[in-house]
Write an enzyme that holds these catalytic residues in place. Structure first.
Site, PDB file in Angstrom:
ATOM      1  N   PHE A  17       0.836  -1.208   0.000  1.00 27.15           N
ATOM      2  CA  PHE A  17       0.000   0.000   0.000  1.00 27.15           C
ATOM      3  C   PHE A  17       0.877   1.266   0.000  1.00 27.15           C
ATOM      4  O   PHE A  17       0.894   2.036  -0.977  1.00 27.15           O
ATOM      5  CB  PHE A  17      -0.931  -0.077   1.222  1.00 27.15           C
ATOM      6  CG  PHE A  17      -1.582   1.202   1.621  1.00 27.15           C
ATOM      7  CD1 PHE A  17      -2.251   1.996   0.697  1.00 27.15           C
ATOM      8  CD2 PHE A  17      -1.548   1.626   2.958  1.00 27.15           C
ATOM      9  CE1 PHE A  17      -2.864   3.189   1.090  1.00 27.15           C
ATOM     10  CE2 PHE A  17      -2.156   2.799   3.351  1.00 27.15           C
ATOM     11  CZ  PHE A  17      -2.803   3.587   2.412  1.00 27.15           C
ATOM     12  N   TYR A 151       4.687  -7.572  15.868  1.00 27.88           N
ATOM     13  CA  TYR A 151       4.855  -6.364  15.056  1.00 27.88           C
ATOM     14  C   TYR A 151       5.519  -5.261  15.870  1.00 27.88           C
ATOM     15  O   TYR A 151       6.528  -4.685  15.451  1.00 27.88           O
ATOM     16  CB  TYR A 151       3.480  -5.927  14.562  1.00 27.88           C
ATOM     17  CG  TYR A 151       3.472  -4.728  13.645  1.00 27.88           C
ATOM     18  CD1 TYR A 151       4.082  -4.772  12.390  1.00 27.88           C
ATOM     19  CD2 TYR A 151       2.832  -3.551  14.019  1.00 27.88           C
ATOM     20  CE1 TYR A 151       4.055  -3.665  11.541  1.00 27.88           C
ATOM     21  CE2 TYR A 151       2.799  -2.446  13.175  1.00 27.88           C
ATOM     22  CZ  TYR A 151       3.407  -2.509  11.941  1.00 27.88           C
ATOM     23  OH  TYR A 151       3.375  -1.420  11.093  1.00 27.88           O
TER      24      TYR A 151
HETATM   25  P1  NAD Z   1       1.631  -3.673   3.086  1.00 30.71           P
HETATM   26  O1  NAD Z   1       1.401  -5.002   3.695  1.00 30.71           O
HETATM   27  O2  NAD Z   1       0.639  -3.167   2.090  1.00 30.71           O
HETATM   28  O3  NAD Z   1       3.066  -3.587   2.429  1.00 30.71           O
HETATM   29  C1  NAD Z   1       4.194  -4.267   2.938  1.00 30.71           C
HETATM   30  C2  NAD Z   1       4.993  -4.823   1.779  1.00 30.71           C
HETATM   31  O4  NAD Z   1       6.159  -5.498   2.292  1.00 30.71           O
HETATM   32  C3  NAD Z   1       4.214  -5.855   0.963  1.00 30.71           C
HETATM   33  O5  NAD Z   1       4.268  -5.542  -0.411  1.00 30.71           O
HETATM   34  C4  NAD Z   1       4.900  -7.179   1.284  1.00 30.71           C
HETATM   35  O6  NAD Z   1       4.793  -8.122   0.252  1.00 30.71           O
HETATM   36  C5  NAD Z   1       6.320  -6.711   1.553  1.00 30.71           C
HETATM   37  N1  NAD Z   1       7.117  -7.646   2.357  1.00 30.71           N
HETATM   38  C6  NAD Z   1       6.774  -8.197   3.552  1.00 30.71           C
HETATM   39  N2  NAD Z   1       7.757  -9.021   3.978  1.00 30.71           N
HETATM   40  C7  NAD Z   1       8.734  -8.976   3.041  1.00 30.71           C
HETATM   41  C8  NAD Z   1       9.999  -9.603   2.906  1.00 30.71           C
HETATM   42  N3  NAD Z   1      10.475 -10.469   3.821  1.00 30.71           N
HETATM   43  N4  NAD Z   1      10.748  -9.341   1.806  1.00 30.71           N
HETATM   44  C9  NAD Z   1      10.296  -8.495   0.838  1.00 30.71           C
HETATM   45  N5  NAD Z   1       9.101  -7.857   0.921  1.00 30.71           N
HETATM   46  C10 NAD Z   1       8.334  -8.096   2.006  1.00 30.71           C
HETATM   47  O7  NAD Z   1       1.746  -2.636   4.314  1.00 30.71           O
HETATM   48  P2  NAD Z   1       1.728  -1.057   4.318  1.00 30.71           P
HETATM   49  O8  NAD Z   1       0.513  -0.615   5.023  1.00 30.71           O
HETATM   50  O9  NAD Z   1       2.037  -0.532   2.976  1.00 30.71           O
HETATM   51  O10 NAD Z   1       2.963  -0.756   5.288  1.00 30.71           O
HETATM   52  C11 NAD Z   1       4.274  -0.570   4.759  1.00 30.71           C
HETATM   53  C12 NAD Z   1       5.243  -0.232   5.871  1.00 30.71           C
HETATM   54  O11 NAD Z   1       4.812   0.952   6.560  1.00 30.71           O
HETATM   55  C13 NAD Z   1       5.389  -1.337   6.904  1.00 30.71           C
HETATM   56  O12 NAD Z   1       6.742  -1.433   7.289  1.00 30.71           O
HETATM   57  C14 NAD Z   1       4.551  -0.847   8.057  1.00 30.71           C
HETATM   58  O13 NAD Z   1       5.017  -1.315   9.277  1.00 30.71           O
HETATM   59  C15 NAD Z   1       4.703   0.659   7.943  1.00 30.71           C
HETATM   60  N6  NAD Z   1       3.536   1.359   8.518  1.00 30.71           N
HETATM   61  C16 NAD Z   1       2.345   1.392   7.858  1.00 30.71           C
HETATM   62  C17 NAD Z   1       1.273   2.041   8.441  1.00 30.71           C
HETATM   63  C18 NAD Z   1      -0.068   2.141   7.760  1.00 30.71           C
HETATM   64  O14 NAD Z   1      -0.976   2.789   8.308  1.00 30.71           O
HETATM   65  N7  NAD Z   1      -0.254   1.579   6.585  1.00 30.71           N
HETATM   66  C19 NAD Z   1       1.403   2.630   9.710  1.00 30.71           C
HETATM   67  C20 NAD Z   1       2.631   2.526  10.346  1.00 30.71           C
HETATM   68  C21 NAD Z   1       3.706   1.909   9.745  1.00 30.71           C
END
Ligand code: NAD
Length: 318
Positions: A17, A151
């Protein structure tokens, strides 16, 4: 903002995302982008519109394996990690591994390339906070063996690791603590409140509000979060810096707003609240404003309206 020149960036988790929006925005700024993703929770569909753009490459790989990209890299945005509670509770070991080993590999790559490194940390490092709103100097209230710990603790370890690479390996690092972000490309079934309410409202199903709905969340539209992350990336700041929207709302009000925006008559159904669900969540974003000149701009009603529209169109196609 520094005069930093970034020609090429690596975005780990770039098919997710937030990662896909970051890839898109960097390409708009004429930065070449290499997206590294194992598609565990992300999907190539998020990148289809970028394929074929000059300077854009996708490498399918698991960050917990040995990783390498050839050629110079100026910036690494480390976003790989399951992020929604439904995902990380299903993938507990994978989540801990990418937070620990994946972060170590990404930091190693930053060291090798002499690149700036930005860690996507989270408001979850504050756990169920005892201080409100949350300022960066608050250390948090986290249960190390609770269901969310895989997490929360992975991200706390990733922050410690990033700080150690900065202090003892001379890597130019920054940490952003991202608060709940929403917008197009969230998955309808990722279990987070906003996509769940939108999906239910559009289908005319009951909106499942957990507990009595008085717990609060502060929600930030994806365009604002991406601008905040990039402001951090182009700066010299170490952080941690909160990136979020201070406009706080109860979960019940959020459900009602979404219902109204979707033109839905869905009833509200109260369901049990998950263990360790935070009661309050609201960032103090004063540091981001002072350090990065960044503040969120999109009001929740506007961002939610755009998101409801995107979901309505997408769900109509499936
Ligand atoms: P998401 O699940 O949509 O995206 C995470 C991506 O990481 C995915 O495309 C997944 O396939 C990839 N991934 C996971 N493990 C992997 C690995 N071992 N090797 C390669 N790729 C891997 O999540 P998001 O909401 O886009 O969040 C992205 C980042 O932002 C995360 O680190 C999350 O902790 C952080 N974050 C997001 C939010 C939010 O509100 N969306 C809030 C705080 C922090």
């Amino acid at each position: 903002m520094s005069g930093r020149i970034i020609r090429r960036a690596v975005v780990t988790g770039g098919a997710g995302f937030l990662g896909s929006h970051l890839c898109e925005r960097l390409l708009e700024r004429d930065v070449s982008v290499t997206c590294m993703d194992n598609f565990l929770t992300g999907t190539p569909h998020n990148l289809i519109h970028l394929l074929g753009r000059p300077g854009f490459h996708v490498v399918e790989c698991d960050l917990t394996d040995f990783v390498h990209v050839s050629g110079p890299v100026d910036l690494i945005l480390h976003f790989a990690s399951a992020a929604s509670p439904v995902d990380y509770m299903k993938l507990p070991v994978e989540t801990l591994k990418v937070g620990a080993i994946g972060t170590m590999h990404a930091l190693g790559m930053a060291r090798e390339k002499n690149a700036r490194f930005v860690l996507a940390s989270t408001s979850e490092v504050y756990g169920d906070p005892l201080r409100h709103p949350q300022h960066e100097d608050y250390w948090g209230n986290v249960n190390p063996v609770g269901p969310r710990s895989v997490y929360d603790e992975a991200k706390r370890y990733a922050e410690a690791l990033t700080t150690a690479y900065r202090n003892s390996r001379d890597v130019d690092t920054g940490i952003v603590r991202i608060f709940n972000t929403y917008g197009p490309r969230m998955r309808p079934h990722d279990g987070r409140a906003i996509p769940t309410f939108i999906r239910q409202a559009l289908a005319g199903e009951p909106l499942t509000v957990t507990g009595d709905g008085t717990q609060t969340r502060s929600i930030c539209y994806v365009d604002d979060t991406v601008e905040g992350v990039l402001a951090m990336a182009f700066s010299d700041a170490a952080g941690p810096v909160n990136i979020g929207n201070g406009a706080e709302t109860t979960v019940l009000d959020l459900a009602r707003t979404i219902r109204a925006l979707a033109g839905s008559r869905s009833p509200v159904e109260f369901v049990p609240r998950p263990a360790d669900d935070p009661s309050v969540r609201c960032p103090d974003v004063g540091l981001a404003r002072r350090l990065l000149g960044w503040t969120p701009r999109v009001p929740p009603e506007e961002g939610l309206a755009r998101t409801v529209e995107w979901f309505a169109e997408r769900l109509a196609r499936v």
